[in-house]
Design an enzyme around this catalytic site. Structure first.
Site, PDB file in Angstrom:
ATOM      1  N   SER A 142       0.827  -1.216   0.000  1.00 47.25           N
ATOM      2  CA  SER A 142       0.000   0.000   0.000  1.00 47.25           C
ATOM      3  C   SER A 142       0.863   1.269   0.000  1.00 47.25           C
ATOM      4  O   SER A 142       1.943   1.293   0.590  1.00 47.25           O
ATOM      5  CB  SER A 142      -0.880  -0.002   1.252  1.00 47.25           C
ATOM      6  OG  SER A 142      -1.352   1.291   1.538  1.00 47.25           O
ATOM      7  N   THR A 192      -6.176   2.773  -6.287  1.00 41.98           N
ATOM      8  CA  THR A 192      -7.404   2.679  -5.473  1.00 41.98           C
ATOM      9  C   THR A 192      -8.161   4.003  -5.563  1.00 41.98           C
ATOM     10  O   THR A 192      -7.594   5.064  -5.344  1.00 41.98           O
ATOM     11  CB  THR A 192      -7.040   2.341  -4.008  1.00 41.98           C
ATOM     12  OG1 THR A 192      -6.362   1.087  -4.000  1.00 41.98           O
ATOM     13  CG2 THR A 192      -8.285   2.242  -3.138  1.00 41.98           C
ATOM     14  N   HIS A 306     -13.970  -1.884  -0.388  1.00 37.19           N
ATOM     15  CA  HIS A 306     -12.871  -1.589   0.524  1.00 37.19           C
ATOM     16  C   HIS A 306     -13.096  -2.313   1.865  1.00 37.19           C
ATOM     17  O   HIS A 306     -12.769  -1.805   2.933  1.00 37.19           O
ATOM     18  CB  HIS A 306     -12.781  -0.074   0.745  1.00 37.19           C
ATOM     19  CG  HIS A 306     -11.380   0.431   0.981  1.00 37.19           C
ATOM     20  ND1 HIS A 306     -10.680   1.178   0.074  1.00 37.19           N
ATOM     21  CD2 HIS A 306     -10.560   0.318   2.052  1.00 37.19           C
ATOM     22  CE1 HIS A 306      -9.500   1.502   0.576  1.00 37.19           C
ATOM     23  NE2 HIS A 306      -9.405   0.989   1.769  1.00 37.19           N
TER      24      HIS A 306
HETATM   25  C1  FMN Z   1      -6.502  -2.475   7.979  1.00 34.61           C
HETATM   26  C2  FMN Z   1      -6.801  -2.286   6.534  1.00 34.61           C
HETATM   27  C3  FMN Z   1      -6.093  -1.332   5.820  1.00 34.61           C
HETATM   28  C4  FMN Z   1      -6.350  -1.160   4.459  1.00 34.61           C
HETATM   29  N1  FMN Z   1      -5.590  -0.264   3.750  1.00 34.61           N
HETATM   30  C5  FMN Z   1      -5.765  -0.167   2.409  1.00 34.61           C
HETATM   31  C6  FMN Z   1      -4.903   0.650   1.632  1.00 34.61           C
HETATM   32  O1  FMN Z   1      -3.984   1.277   2.137  1.00 34.61           O
HETATM   33  N2  FMN Z   1      -5.122   0.700   0.288  1.00 34.61           N
HETATM   34  C7  FMN Z   1      -6.134   0.014  -0.319  1.00 34.61           C
HETATM   35  O2  FMN Z   1      -6.290   0.087  -1.531  1.00 34.61           O
HETATM   36  N3  FMN Z   1      -6.948  -0.787   0.407  1.00 34.61           N
HETATM   37  C8  FMN Z   1      -6.782  -0.901   1.731  1.00 34.61           C
HETATM   38  N4  FMN Z   1      -7.587  -1.742   2.459  1.00 34.61           N
HETATM   39  C9  FMN Z   1      -8.636  -2.505   1.779  1.00 34.61           C
HETATM   40  C10 FMN Z   1      -8.114  -3.844   1.290  1.00 34.61           C
HETATM   41  O3  FMN Z   1      -7.196  -3.680   0.234  1.00 34.61           O
HETATM   42  C11 FMN Z   1      -9.260  -4.720   0.773  1.00 34.61           C
HETATM   43  O4  FMN Z   1     -10.002  -4.016  -0.186  1.00 34.61           O
HETATM   44  C12 FMN Z   1     -10.198  -5.172   1.909  1.00 34.61           C
HETATM   45  O5  FMN Z   1      -9.466  -5.468   3.062  1.00 34.61           O
HETATM   46  C13 FMN Z   1     -10.986  -6.367   1.444  1.00 34.61           C
HETATM   47  O6  FMN Z   1     -11.886  -6.769   2.413  1.00 34.61           O
HETATM   48  P1  FMN Z   1     -11.590  -7.939   3.477  1.00 34.61           P
HETATM   49  O7  FMN Z   1     -10.742  -7.302   4.532  1.00 34.61           O
HETATM   50  O8  FMN Z   1     -12.949  -8.286   3.974  1.00 34.61           O
HETATM   51  O9  FMN Z   1     -10.871  -9.044   2.762  1.00 34.61           O
HETATM   52  C14 FMN Z   1      -7.365  -1.923   3.819  1.00 34.61           C
HETATM   53  C15 FMN Z   1      -8.052  -2.883   4.562  1.00 34.61           C
HETATM   54  C16 FMN Z   1      -7.780  -3.070   5.891  1.00 34.61           C
HETATM   55  C17 FMN Z   1      -8.534  -4.134   6.639  1.00 34.61           C
END
Ligand code: FMN
Length: 418
Positions: A142, A192, A306
């Protein structure tokens, strides 16, 4: 005479008890391995994670935006589906490998980008990329990660690494970041697009989540019984962002300050030109946007809410999947995330036409439960679930999975438009 009284009986002999004594031999296992061996599902890892991680970071991972309805519904969509297996198929050997964005993956899922990963466990992104490398799957670093682009590449030079961009207000800085990812051999760029502003995650406010962590009375009390986490934090290198430059203030890279919310589809042109490799848009939630992304020339889209962390009450990405595959599946690679907690979820999404699945929280729970070994455990759990589900469905390769294997249900019917 009652039947039990007619049973022929004898005295138990020494040795009769032996087959019933199923003592697990865990002597060779270390402390962390023993802890992880008791986790048979991602939910088990989640429970261990909660016991070991301070409330701030745990709930930062575990929570969603506002009333967390979008998060719950994304998960519910996977639980509500039915599988339709085929019988009498030879499934003794199963091949879970696939290709995505021009490269191989040993499994039909990869690790999604997550910010602030070293807050979950000091081993952070390096642990995740090494585990991904061992599992033979890609991992996306990320923009707001806590390990640099270069350090991650060094930690696992042969792992497939993707780079996730939030387009920055300072376009030149974005371009330098893209160049850095190119230099270090990242093979796809994921932009994103669902964070024009940060979602309102109430648990972060409630549990005092801050970056970097602050030692207040509340966090101090919480930390007093998670000593290992705090001692790891204080005895390892201070957090750095994925990309930092001397003279560029951190606020230019921090969530509230970095993200350019004037970005439009037109910006994809300069990003594409600067990157020159596979380009993916993450956060597509409507068919119209899927089509626009494809018209803008992207190589892949990620249907995602997300993980329910941004706009609340967004529909489950899984429900959009079949129509999105019909609409743009021939022109681009349709991926999906949000709510995936089991290997059978992964299989269902692939059967419904997804090219690839991303998991976020699933591996973070593993990381919090046991560092790098915990991420290995998460990958192992998901892999065995993928294999078993495929065999029980009567298929031996990813290509054999079709929409006929899955039926979606929803507990809610939409109100007719008038
Ligand atoms: C703690 C956390 C931080 C995240 N940070 C980002 C990020 O920096 N960039 C991004 O594109 N998605 C981010 N996401 C979203 C994840 O890439 C992904 O879309 C999401 O976790 C999918 O859902 P799930 O946790 O139910 O598998 C984040 C998710 C979590 C749980």
């Amino acid at each position: 005479m009652p039947e039990y009284a007619r049973l022929e009986r004898r005295f138990p002999r020494p040795g009769d008890l032996k087959p019933f004594l199923a003592l697990k031999d865990r002597r060779g296992l270390g402390r962390v391995q023993r802890r992880l061996a008791s986790a048979h599902t991602i939910e088990d890892l989640r429970r261990i994670a909660q016991a070991r991680t301070p409330s701030g970071p745990f709930h930062y991972v575990d929570g969603g935006a506002e009333e967390e309805l979008g998060m719950a519904r994304a998960r519910e969509a996977f639980r509500d589906l039915d599988f339709h297996p085929r019988i009498l198929c030879d499934v003794h050997a199963v091949d879970t490998s696939t290709t995505v964005l021009g490269g191989p993956s040993a499994l039909p899922f990869g690790f999604a980008p997550t910010g602030g990963t070293r807050m979950m466990h000091a081993a952070g992104e390096r642990a995740v990329v090494r585990a991904a490398g061992r599992a033979g799957i890609p991992y996306a670093l990320s923009t707001v990660g806590t390990t640099s682009i270069a350090a991650l590449a060094e930690a696992a030079p042969s792992a497939r690494r993707w780079f996730q961009m939030y387009l920055l207000k300072d376009r030149d800085l974005s371009l330098r970041m893209i160049a850095e990812a190119k230099t270090h051999g990242y093979d796809a760029l994921i932009v994103t697009v669902d964070v024009p502003v940060s979602g309102n995650r109430l648990r972060d406010l409630k549990y005092g989540m801050s970056y970097p962590p602050q030692l207040t009375l509340k966090t101090f009390l919480d930390a007093s019984y998670r000593v290992e986490w705090w001692s790891n934090l204080l005895t390892t290198e201070p957090y750095t962002f994925t990309y930092e430059e001397p003279g560029v203030p951190r606020s230019a890279l921090q969530v509230s300050g970095f993200n350019d919310n004037t970005t439009t589809f037109e910006d994809l042109a300069w990003v594409r030109e600067a990157w020159g490799g596979p380009l993916v848009i993450k956060g597509v939630q409507t068919l119209a946007d899927a089509r626009r992304a494809v018209d803008a020339g992207v190589d892949g889209i990620v249907l995602s809410n997300h993980g329910g962390r941004q706009l609340d009450r967004t529909p489950p990405p899984l429900h959009l999947l079949p129509a999105a595959v019909r609409e743009v599946g021939a022109d681009t690679e349709v991926m999906i995330d949000s709510g995936v907690r089991t290997g059978s979820d992964v299989v269902a999404a692939i059967a419904l036409g997804a090219r690839f699945v991303l998991v976020g929280r699933a591996y973070l729970y593993g990381l919090m439960a046991g560092g790098e070994a915990g991420v290995d455990r998460a990958a192992h759990i998901l892999r065995t679930e993928v294999e078993r589900t495929m065999q029980l469905l009567g298929v031996t390769s990813i290509a054999e999975l079709t929409p006929e294997h899955v039926r979606l249900f929803t507990r809610r019917a939409p109100v007719p438009l008038y």
